[in-house]
Design a protein around this motif. Structure first.
Motif, mmCIF file in Angstrom:
data_model
loop_
_atom_site.group_PDB
_atom_site.id
_atom_site.type_symbol
_atom_site.label_atom_id
_atom_site.label_comp_id
_atom_site.label_asym_id
_atom_site.label_seq_id
_atom_site.Cartn_x
_atom_site.Cartn_y
_atom_site.Cartn_z
ATOM 1 N N TYR A 235 43.623 4.471 28.128
ATOM 2 C CA TYR A 235 42.787 3.399 27.561
ATOM 3 C C TYR A 235 43.656 2.183 27.218
ATOM 4 O O TYR A 235 43.258 1.032 27.428
ATOM 5 N N HIS B 54 35.642 15.192 29.192
ATOM 6 C CA HIS B 54 35.926 16.303 28.276
ATOM 7 C C HIS B 54 34.850 16.428 27.200
ATOM 8 O O HIS B 54 35.137 16.619 26.039
ATOM 9 N N TYR B 55 33.577 16.273 27.608
ATOM 10 C CA TYR B 55 32.516 16.260 26.607
ATOM 11 C C TYR B 55 31.562 17.414 26.863
ATOM 12 O O TYR B 55 30.969 17.504 27.932
ATOM 13 N N TYR C 227 32.973 4.923 21.179
ATOM 14 C CA TYR C 227 32.183 6.159 21.113
ATOM 15 C C TYR C 227 32.725 7.153 20.109
ATOM 16 O O TYR C 227 31.990 8.015 19.622
ATOM 17 N N TYR C 228 34.020 7.047 19.778
ATOM 18 C CA TYR C 228 34.574 7.962 18.779
ATOM 19 C C TYR C 228 33.978 7.670 17.398
ATOM 20 O O TYR C 228 33.745 8.584 16.605
ATOM 21 N N ARG D 81 32.578 2.234 27.419
ATOM 22 C CA ARG D 81 32.862 2.266 25.993
ATOM 23 C C ARG D 81 33.631 1.012 25.705
ATOM 24 O O ARG D 81 34.402 0.536 26.526
HETATM 25 FE FE FE Z 1 38.071 9.585 25.141
#
Ligand code: FE
Length: 338
Positions: free
Chosen positions: A163, A33-34, A219-220, A124
């Motif tokens: 996750y 979703h990037y 990564y957030y 990640r």
């Molecule tokens: Fe994510």
């Protein structure tokens, strides 16, 4: 004609591939979703001439769609985040084994399926963030997070989040179900609030003062270092972090990856695309574009990712961890982790 020849040449140089088909189309089912992934796809098209048709949706919808389409599915490649979803697609018979010397050489063995149904392309780390003003002795391990010393201090998202499912599955793999159940029980006890929002919201909770400790994928946070993230980037000095389990198994790594669809009409293009994702060019982009860790050894990190510092990553076989996801789900239900 010239264009086709040079495209094929570029592919061979790009990934050392023996790709020889003339199919110039690829149907990509992706739940990544990037918005920054756009570059990944256009670079592949520039190098190979293969046009990518993107079908985007959430992973469960795409899996259901592929299953419903059956043998007539136009899907060539399925791309998603988290080991649990890759495994779900594999278990549903939606992926086919890929025998590729390039992928074997470049993707570490613990980051690919034992039967070569899926391969990881970026990672990640799921790590511990905290407010250095309010937390004097931060948790140093995942198990520490459930210590009564942190009662009412910990923010983490819901158990429906993949996750968390894979993190608990990894704890089961390392420690067994009994310890994993105790851990989940202690976590529920330590919640600062009922699980809500995404990973960025856990980090924002530190800034707002609702959370002293937060669990989030790396990564957030790195994204908020690289560019402005509302409610976070202006307060980065309020957020410190530890890579857990550095004296033990290493920090848990979340995987993003993909595989070739079981009935791929453009199979050669699909394999070439996976090989491209393992190329240096694409690997650099996972880090620069989305603040992830490349899976290929020696590929440089983006400054926002390097900023997190060096650490030891858990190198457990994710194929094995995936097998413990149903048990993780049962534990979440049992302990009442919403
Ligand atoms: Fe994510």
């Amino acid at each position: 004609m010239t264009r086709t020849v040079s495209a094929l040449l570029a592919t061979s140089i790009l990934a050392g591939s023996a790709f020889t088909a003339t199919a110039q189309e690829l149907n990509l089912y992706s739940s990544r979703h990037y918005e920054t992934d756009e570059r990944l796809y256009s670079d592949f098209t520039d190098a190979t001439g293969i046009v990518i048709n993107r079908i985007e949706g959430n992973a469960d919808e795409l899996i259901a769609r592929m299953a419903a389409e059956g043998m007539n599915s136009p899907a060539d490649v399925f791309l998603t985040v988290d080991t649990s979803r890759l495994q779900r697609a594999a278990d549903a018979g939606l992926l086919q084994a890929v025998d590729s010397d390039v992928l074997e050489a470049r993707v570490p063995a613990n980051l690919q399926d034992d039967d070569n149904l899926w391969f990881g392309f970026s990672q990640r780390s799921r790590i511990i963030f905290y407010n250095p003003e309010t937390v004097e002795n931060p948790p140093m391990t995942y198990l520490d997070l459930a210590d009564p010393a942190y009662e009412g201090m910990v923010c983490i998202r819901s158990s429906t989040n993949t996750y968390n499912q894979t993190l608990l599955a990894a704890i089961i793999t390392h420690e067994g179900e009994e310890v994993a159940t105790e851990w989940a029980t202690g976590m529920v006890h330590n919640f600062a609030r009922s699980p809500q929002g995404g990973d960025t919201d856990q980090l924002r909770g530190i800034v707002s003062g609702e959370c002293d400790i937060a669990v989030s994928n790396s990564y957030y946070f790195a994204r908020a270092v690289r560019r402005d993230v509302d409610g976070l980037s202006d307060h980065l000095d309020m957020v410190a972090w530890t890579f857990p389990d550095q004296a033990g198994n290493g920090a848990h790594m979340n995987l993003s990856g993909g595989g070739v669809a079981a009935h791929a009409p453009n199979r050669d293009a699909a394999v070439a695309f996976l090989e491209y994702l393992a190329s240096d060019q694409a690997q650099v982009y996972f880090s620069a574009g989305n603040d992830e860790f490349p899976v290929v050894e020696g590929v440089p990190l983006a400054p926002s990712v390097a900023h997190l510092g060096e650490f030891i990553a858990d190198d457990v076989a994710l194929s094995e961890v995936a097998g413990n996801i149903p048990a993780a789900q049962a534990i979440f239900n049992q302990v009442g982790w919403p």
